[in-house]
Design an enzyme around this catalytic site. Structure first.
Site, PDB file in Angstrom:
ATOM      1  N   TYR A 188       0.830  -1.220   0.000  1.00  0.00           N
ATOM      2  CA  TYR A 188       0.000   0.000   0.000  1.00  0.00           C
ATOM      3  C   TYR A 188       0.862   1.268   0.000  1.00  0.00           C
ATOM      4  O   TYR A 188       0.479   2.300  -0.530  1.00  0.00           O
ATOM      5  CB  TYR A 188      -0.985  -0.025   1.179  1.00  0.00           C
ATOM      6  N   LYS A 216      -3.345   8.330   2.734  1.00  0.00           N
ATOM      7  CA  LYS A 216      -4.587   8.095   3.504  1.00  0.00           C
ATOM      8  C   LYS A 216      -4.445   8.611   4.939  1.00  0.00           C
ATOM      9  O   LYS A 216      -5.424   9.069   5.538  1.00  0.00           O
ATOM     10  CB  LYS A 216      -4.950   6.606   3.506  1.00  0.00           C
TER      11      LYS A 216
END
Ligand code: NAD
Length: 256
Positions: A155, A162
């Site tokens: 990720y 995020k």
């Protein structure tokens, strides 16, 4: 009378019928909301327009959230047609595939900036233009992922973006609460979409959901859409600055 009857809002982030934003749009429409849509470019317009029209929408506007003038134009048009709005769904993220493939320490400076700009800063910019149209209060909801607070394999730079997105939710909520504008994030479990296919290991993540999530299954676009309805409706009238997980409980357990 549906929960969202008489409420109007803009959905940013439909790319196709697999998009989480599309699941949210379907659930919002079912609850009675009137929707406007944005699409990134002409290629996606071909997919988004028929989807939007199938829900009775005729406000379907181009918007690259990396361009302030695009965002400004969307809200100017919506103001002209509707006057005001009740909610915004921000379901947009982007990072270069190359930056997601490399070890995190090799993330490029440009790739880092781009992921931050499109995936985190865009919420700030979209909210800024939404506020003057939320005269009776409102609700802004964005989409996030567990990779914001844990180092999830593959990720990488998107997790950092995020984290910035979730912090932005808290600062926007703190600032806008006095205007009765609520800002929240929905943290979705892994779902097969265009964006998710750019991050490696989706199949493995889905398998972990079946094995370890308390609900023993992956979530889908409709599960997430239902929580988006909750977040933009009066049902969450006392909730702001929150990250609300829709991941079958996965984030609450330790796989062992
Ligand atoms: P998706 O590819 O369907 O949606 C991503 C959207 O971002 C697309 O509509 C794309 O056009 C848009 N976008 C990218 N760059 C843009 C730009 N510059 N301007 C405007 N729009 C732009 O994939 P999705 O999985 O539905 O992603 C929606 C959101 O959900 C993202 O924020 C994603 O990070 C988040 N999310 C996804 C998952 C998952 O597993 N699919 C899990 C948690 C969170």
């Amino acid at each position: 009378m549906g929960l969202m009857t008489g409420k109007r809002g803009i959905i940013f982030g439909v790319a196709n019928d697999m998009s989480i934003a599309w699941g949210a749009a379907q659930q919002l429409k079912e609850a009675g909301a009137t929707l406007a849509f944005t699409y990134l470019n002409e290629a996606l317009e071909k997919r988004v327009r028929p989807l939007a029209e199938s829900l009775g929408s005729d406000l379907i506007l181009p918007c690259d959230v990396g361009r302030d003038e695009d965002i400004e134009a969307v809200f100017a048009k919506v103001k002209e047609v509707w006057g005001d709005i009740d909610f915004v769904v921000h379901s947009v993220a982007f990072a270069n595939k190359d930056d997601l493939k490399r070890p995190f320490s090799e993330t490029s400076r440009e790739g880092f900036k781009l992921a931050m700009d499109i995936s985190a800063y865009s919420l700030v910019a979209v909210t800024r233009y939404a506020v003057p149209l939320m005269n009776n209060g409102g609700s802004v909801v964005t989409l996030t992922y567990l990779g914001a607070t844990r180092a999830v394999p593959n990720y990488n730079v998107m997790g950092v973006a995020k984290a910035a997105l979730e912090a932005s939710v808290r600062y926007l909520a703190a600032e806008l609460g006095e205007k009765k504008i609520r800002v929240n994030a929905v943290s979705a479990g892994p779902i097969k979409t265009l964006a998710a296919s750019g991050v490696g290991g989706l199949r493995e993540k889905l398998k972990l959901m079946d094995q370890y999530a308390p609900l023993r299954r992956a979530v889908d676009q409709q599960d997430v859409g239902k929580s988006v309805v909750y977040m933009v409706s009066d049902l969450s009238s006392g909730v702001t600055g929150e990250v609300h997980f829709v991941d079958g409980g996965f984030s609450t357990v330790v796989p062992a």
